[in-house]
Design a protein around this motif. Structure first.
Motif, PDB file in Angstrom:
ATOM      1  N   ALA A   1       8.292   5.960   3.241  1.00 44.29           N
ATOM      2  CA  ALA A   1       7.121   6.733   3.670  1.00 44.29           C
ATOM      3  C   ALA A   1       7.544   8.050   4.311  1.00 44.29           C
ATOM      4  O   ALA A   1       6.921   9.096   4.073  1.00 44.29           O
ATOM      5  N   SER A   2       8.595   8.026   5.095  1.00 42.95           N
ATOM      6  CA  SER A   2       9.067   9.248   5.756  1.00 42.95           C
ATOM      7  C   SER A   2       9.618  10.251   4.751  1.00 42.95           C
ATOM      8  O   SER A   2       9.332  11.450   4.836  1.00 42.95           O
ATOM      9  N   LEU A   3      10.412   9.769   3.803  1.00 40.67           N
ATOM     10  CA  LEU A   3      10.946  10.666   2.776  1.00 40.67           C
ATOM     11  C   LEU A   3       9.828  11.252   1.924  1.00 40.67           C
ATOM     12  O   LEU A   3       9.872  12.417   1.549  1.00 40.67           O
ATOM     13  N   ALA A   4       8.834  10.432   1.622  1.00 40.38           N
ATOM     14  CA  ALA A   4       7.697  10.934   0.839  1.00 40.38           C
ATOM     15  C   ALA A   4       6.995  12.054   1.585  1.00 40.38           C
ATOM     16  O   ALA A   4       6.688  13.102   1.006  1.00 40.38           O
ATOM     17  N   SER A   5       6.762  11.857   2.870  1.00 37.87           N
ATOM     18  CA  SER A   5       6.073  12.905   3.631  1.00 37.87           C
ATOM     19  C   SER A   5       6.932  14.145   3.774  1.00 37.87           C
ATOM     20  O   SER A   5       6.430  15.266   3.752  1.00 37.87           O
TER      21      SER A   5
ATOM     22  N   VAL B   1      26.135  -7.479  10.790  1.00 35.35           N
ATOM     23  CA  VAL B   1      26.320  -6.201  11.481  1.00 35.35           C
ATOM     24  C   VAL B   1      26.654  -5.113  10.473  1.00 35.35           C
ATOM     25  O   VAL B   1      26.081  -4.009  10.513  1.00 35.35           O
ATOM     26  N   LEU B   2      27.582  -5.400   9.549  1.00 31.92           N
ATOM     27  CA  LEU B   2      27.936  -4.418   8.522  1.00 31.92           C
ATOM     28  C   LEU B   2      26.740  -4.068   7.645  1.00 31.92           C
ATOM     29  O   LEU B   2      26.540  -2.897   7.295  1.00 31.92           O
ATOM     30  N   LEU B   3      25.923  -5.042   7.304  1.00 31.90           N
ATOM     31  CA  LEU B   3      24.733  -4.796   6.498  1.00 31.90           C
ATOM     32  C   LEU B   3      23.754  -3.897   7.257  1.00 31.90           C
ATOM     33  O   LEU B   3      23.216  -2.937   6.703  1.00 31.90           O
ATOM     34  N   ARG B   4      23.539  -4.181   8.529  1.00 30.62           N
ATOM     35  CA  ARG B   4      22.617  -3.386   9.340  1.00 30.62           C
ATOM     36  C   ARG B   4      23.106  -1.945   9.492  1.00 30.62           C
ATOM     37  O   ARG B   4      22.343  -0.995   9.349  1.00 30.62           O
ATOM     38  N   LEU B   5      24.394  -1.794   9.780  1.00 30.69           N
ATOM     39  CA  LEU B   5      24.952  -0.451   9.935  1.00 30.69           C
ATOM     40  C   LEU B   5      24.964   0.296   8.596  1.00 30.69           C
ATOM     41  O   LEU B   5      24.688   1.501   8.546  1.00 30.69           O
ATOM     42  N   GLY B   6      25.257  -0.415   7.524  1.00 30.34           N
ATOM     43  CA  GLY B   6      25.237   0.206   6.197  1.00 30.34           C
ATOM     44  C   GLY B   6      23.845   0.678   5.818  1.00 30.34           C
ATOM     45  O   GLY B   6      23.674   1.772   5.266  1.00 30.34           O
ATOM     46  N   ALA B   7      22.837  -0.133   6.119  1.00 35.40           N
ATOM     47  CA  ALA B   7      21.456   0.261   5.826  1.00 35.40           C
ATOM     48  C   ALA B   7      21.061   1.479   6.647  1.00 35.40           C
ATOM     49  O   ALA B   7      20.402   2.400   6.147  1.00 35.40           O
ATOM     50  N   ALA B   8      21.483   1.529   7.907  1.00 34.87           N
ATOM     51  CA  ALA B   8      21.176   2.682   8.756  1.00 34.87           C
ATOM     52  C   ALA B   8      21.872   3.935   8.230  1.00 34.87           C
ATOM     53  O   ALA B   8      21.260   5.013   8.169  1.00 34.87           O
ATOM     54  N   MET B   9      23.127   3.806   7.835  1.00 39.02           N
ATOM     55  CA  MET B   9      23.849   4.962   7.295  1.00 39.02           C
ATOM     56  C   MET B   9      23.195   5.457   6.009  1.00 39.02           C
ATOM     57  O   MET B   9      23.046   6.663   5.801  1.00 39.02           O
ATOM     58  N   ALA B  10      22.805   4.526   5.148  1.00 39.98           N
ATOM     59  CA  ALA B  10      22.159   4.912   3.887  1.00 39.98           C
ATOM     60  C   ALA B  10      20.838   5.622   4.148  1.00 39.98           C
ATOM     61  O   ALA B  10      20.526   6.638   3.513  1.00 39.98           O
ATOM     62  N   SER B  11      20.070   5.111   5.092  1.00 40.71           N
ATOM     63  CA  SER B  11      18.794   5.735   5.416  1.00 40.71           C
ATOM     64  C   SER B  11      19.006   7.137   5.968  1.00 40.71           C
ATOM     65  O   SER B  11      18.348   8.094   5.555  1.00 40.71           O
ATOM     66  N   GLY B  12      19.923   7.288   6.899  1.00 37.29           N
ATOM     67  CA  GLY B  12      20.227   8.607   7.448  1.00 37.29           C
ATOM     68  C   GLY B  12      20.726   9.556   6.379  1.00 37.29           C
ATOM     69  O   GLY B  12      20.391  10.745   6.372  1.00 37.29           O
TER      70      GLY B  12
END
Length: 169
Positions: A131-135, A9-20
């Motif tokens: 891909a989103s950041l690139a665009s 759960v912490l890994l998933r939430l951390g990845a989401a926070m990093a992406s955002g």
């Protein structure tokens, strides 16, 4: 399929926070309505919704001995629908110019990325983030090179005894 443990759960939430977080500085620098904290919160909220949908699935499955399987994607679909309303709120038309469409798209993609990370689909989320950041960032310079066919409005005011329509060219 097992329910995620606390580290997962912490890994998933951390990845989401990093992406955002990766999307926020661009929006913040441009002074957009959805900046750094907003993009993080949107992505994190979607991840939490996906984790919650997965938890409902596991609890419902265990409660009836495996005979009934709730659909965790239903909560995700509701999140995407709700984000559509929030995204529409940042789109503003000022005369002939419409602003906020890219900001709405950033919120939408962050929602979907959060669902990816919340569901544990790290590869899909990471590739989608890239891909989103690139665009968003790299293609901005290409936008300025595209020829645009702008529309305009002409208003003619005349007295009732003034210019005839045949005289207008």
């Amino acid at each position: 399929m097992m329910a995620p443990n606390a580290w997962d759960v912490l890994l998933r939430l951390g990845a989401a926070m990093a992406s955002g977080f990766l999307f926020g500085p661009d929006r913040e620098r441009l002074g957009r309505a959805a900046g750094l904290r907003t993009t993080i919160l949107v992505c994190l909220a979607a991840a939490l919704a996906m984790l919650l949908g997965e938890a409902f699935y596991h609890e419902g499955y265990a409660a009836v001995g495996g005979g009934w399987r709730p659909d965790p994607a239903r909560l995700a679909a509701g999140v995407i629908t709700g984000m559509g309303f929030i995204g529409a709120g940042v789109i503003v038309r000022q005369g002939m110019v419409t602003r906020g469409v890219t900001t709405a798209a950033v919120l939408w993609i962050n929602t979907v990325l959060g669902l990816c990370y919340g569901g544990g689909y790290f590869l899909i989320g990471a590739l989608g983030t890239g891909a989103s950041l690139a665009s968003l960032l790299l293609f901005r310079s290409l936008e300025g090179r595209v020829d645009r066919d702008w529309d305009g409005t002409v208003a003619v005011t005349a007295a009732a005894d003034g210019v005839e329509t045949t005289e207008l060219k």
